[in-house]
Design an enzyme around this catalytic site. Sequence first.
Site, mmCIF file in Angstrom:
data_model
loop_
_atom_site.group_PDB
_atom_site.id
_atom_site.type_symbol
_atom_site.label_atom_id
_atom_site.label_comp_id
_atom_site.label_asym_id
_atom_site.label_seq_id
_atom_site.Cartn_x
_atom_site.Cartn_y
_atom_site.Cartn_z
ATOM 1 N N SER A 33 97.574 -28.831 -30.909
ATOM 2 C CA SER A 33 97.525 -29.682 -32.101
ATOM 3 C C SER A 33 98.712 -30.624 -32.039
ATOM 4 O O SER A 33 99.686 -30.380 -31.306
ATOM 5 C CB SER A 33 97.633 -28.805 -33.356
ATOM 6 O OG SER A 33 97.954 -29.560 -34.500
ATOM 7 N N TYR A 85 101.896 -22.073 -38.489
ATOM 8 C CA TYR A 85 100.931 -22.752 -37.630
ATOM 9 C C TYR A 85 101.641 -23.620 -36.597
ATOM 10 O O TYR A 85 101.307 -23.607 -35.406
ATOM 11 C CB TYR A 85 99.998 -23.597 -38.493
ATOM 12 C CG TYR A 85 98.999 -24.427 -37.726
ATOM 13 C CD1 TYR A 85 97.892 -23.833 -37.127
ATOM 14 C CD2 TYR A 85 99.162 -25.802 -37.604
ATOM 15 C CE1 TYR A 85 96.967 -24.592 -36.420
ATOM 16 C CE2 TYR A 85 98.244 -26.574 -36.911
ATOM 17 C CZ TYR A 85 97.149 -25.966 -36.322
ATOM 18 O OH TYR A 85 96.247 -26.730 -35.617
#
Length: 252
Positions: free
Chosen positions: A137, A150
Amino acid sequence: MELAGKHALVTGGGTGIGLAIARALAEAGVLVTITGRRQAVLDAVAAEVEGLFGLAMDVRDEADVIATFQRAVAARGPIQICIANAGIAEGRALHKTDLAFWRDIMATNLDGTFLTLREALRSMRRTDWGRVIAVSSVAGLRGLQGASCYTASKHGVVGLIRALSEDYLGRPYTFNALCPAYVDTEIVTRNTASISERAGVSAADAREMMTSANRHKRLIAPAEVAAAAMWLVSPGAESVNGQAIEIAGGMM
């Protein structure tokens, strides 16, 4: 390199980015094992797309990952394309984060990637060609506000890929990470409700917050991430190795 007939395994392959990559690979003649937690979802997808084969697997469970990879290799041969895509995306302020939340994020995003790549390499190393792609990501390259757990997990994925590229330097395998910004998948749909609740805004405003975070002010299509994956497994990308490739609509 001819892709037809090669065996790929895609985790989280029943929906979203994983499914888009699996479809693109199957269209190129690749035999694609897709995994996910819900066998029914995998079966439904496999019934629609020639060349897809679904095996339920929980990337957090080491024994399950080992057994599933063994089944896949026994059925379709060594894995020469591995797409470690399974993951979860949830945000929470660190001072409100308990250890159970942290461990769930890490177990899925980082431990799951580690187990996936380790088991893929067991058979890939016996072949003369291999491509490994982890879906990280943009949060794997910088901090994502409100999502420290995350962010840490996705940084770990990029680090793992970079280390493996060094371990296998000069050998016929490449290791790269794809780092998309907000992609129009079920994760965005789920996060819309979460952001709406936490921020006290409407669902439409919550979705717009994610859309506006992308530099080109639109959500990325899963097919755009799949196109990048197909480039990495295609001829001409042999020297692309150890990279974290942003798919984010502009420089960040």
